[in-house]
Write a protein that holds these residues in place. Structure first.
Motif, PDB file in Angstrom:
ATOM      1  N   GLN A  29      40.818  41.193  41.851  1.00  0.00           N
ATOM      2  CA  GLN A  29      40.965  40.412  43.077  1.00  0.00           C
ATOM      3  C   GLN A  29      39.857  40.740  44.074  1.00  0.00           C
ATOM      4  N   GLN A  30      39.413  41.991  44.079  1.00  0.00           N
ATOM      5  CA  GLN A  30      38.340  42.403  44.979  1.00  0.00           C
ATOM      6  C   GLN A  30      36.986  41.888  44.513  1.00  0.00           C
ATOM      7  N   ILE A  88      46.732  36.278  35.437  1.00  0.00           N
ATOM      8  CA  ILE A  88      45.431  35.901  35.984  1.00  0.00           C
ATOM      9  C   ILE A  88      45.300  34.414  35.689  1.00  0.00           C
ATOM     10  N   PRO A  94      44.092  39.033  48.888  1.00  0.00           N
ATOM     11  CA  PRO A  94      44.577  39.476  47.575  1.00  0.00           C
ATOM     12  C   PRO A  94      46.094  39.648  47.588  1.00  0.00           C
ATOM     13  N   LYS A 102      44.209  44.486  40.867  1.00  0.00           N
ATOM     14  CA  LYS A 102      43.709  44.775  42.219  1.00  0.00           C
ATOM     15  C   LYS A 102      42.179  44.730  42.247  1.00  0.00           C
TER      16      LYS A 102
END
Length: 158
Positions: free
Chosen positions: A21-22, A55, A155, A18
């Protein structure tokens, strides 16, 4: 019974995903602090997520306007025939076009959906006549100019 090949992701793995992704540029030390593990543990976990291909890549997201590609166009492609050879010929050719950001084989009204960036409508018209219509196996193109991007590259929900 067949074993699942789905990797086990715990809360820490999901939090790492998470946060990356940010901000894909977050340092390992800052990421470790935010997930409350040591830097070494965080590095090992992140590397494991990369090795498992969870990833897939880390890359810059460029503002389209900054490189004069502000027109977003979706193109539905209908092929002449629905044969494995037709699909293969089209897919081989479409992969060579750098103007195509995404290409999806879809069910429904058309065979493929393309996502393309262009400078403006005039630029796209030239791409349409010079490149897209020349693709093998293409019978029809249906063009949709995006008026507003509501969600783009959101995301993954974790």
């Amino acid at each position: 019974m067949k074993e699942s090949t789905k990797p086990d992701l715990d809360k820490i793995d999901k939090k790492i995903l998470k946060l990356l992704q940010q901000d894909g540029r977050i340092s390992n030390a800052d990421l470790a602090d935010k997930v409350n593990v040591s830097a070494a543990t965080c590095y090992r976990r992140t590397q494991r997520l990369i090795d498992l291909k969870i990833i897939q890549s880390v890359r810059a997201q460029i503002a389209p306007e900054a490189i004069e590609l502000s027109a977003l166009v979706m193109v539905g492609v209908v092929l002449d025939r629905s044969t494995p050879e037709s699909f293969s010929n089209f897919e081989t050719a479409i992969k060579k076009l750098s103007i195509v950001l995404s290409c999806y084989l879809v069910a429904g009204e058309f065979d493929y959906l393309l996502k393309i960036r262009a400078k403006d409508m005039t630029d796209f018209n030239k791409l349409h006549s010079d490149k897209l219509l020349a693709l093998p196996e293409v019978r029809q193109l249906r063009t949709y100019f995006v008026m507003k991007e509501v969600i783009e590259n959101a995301p993954m929900p974790l």
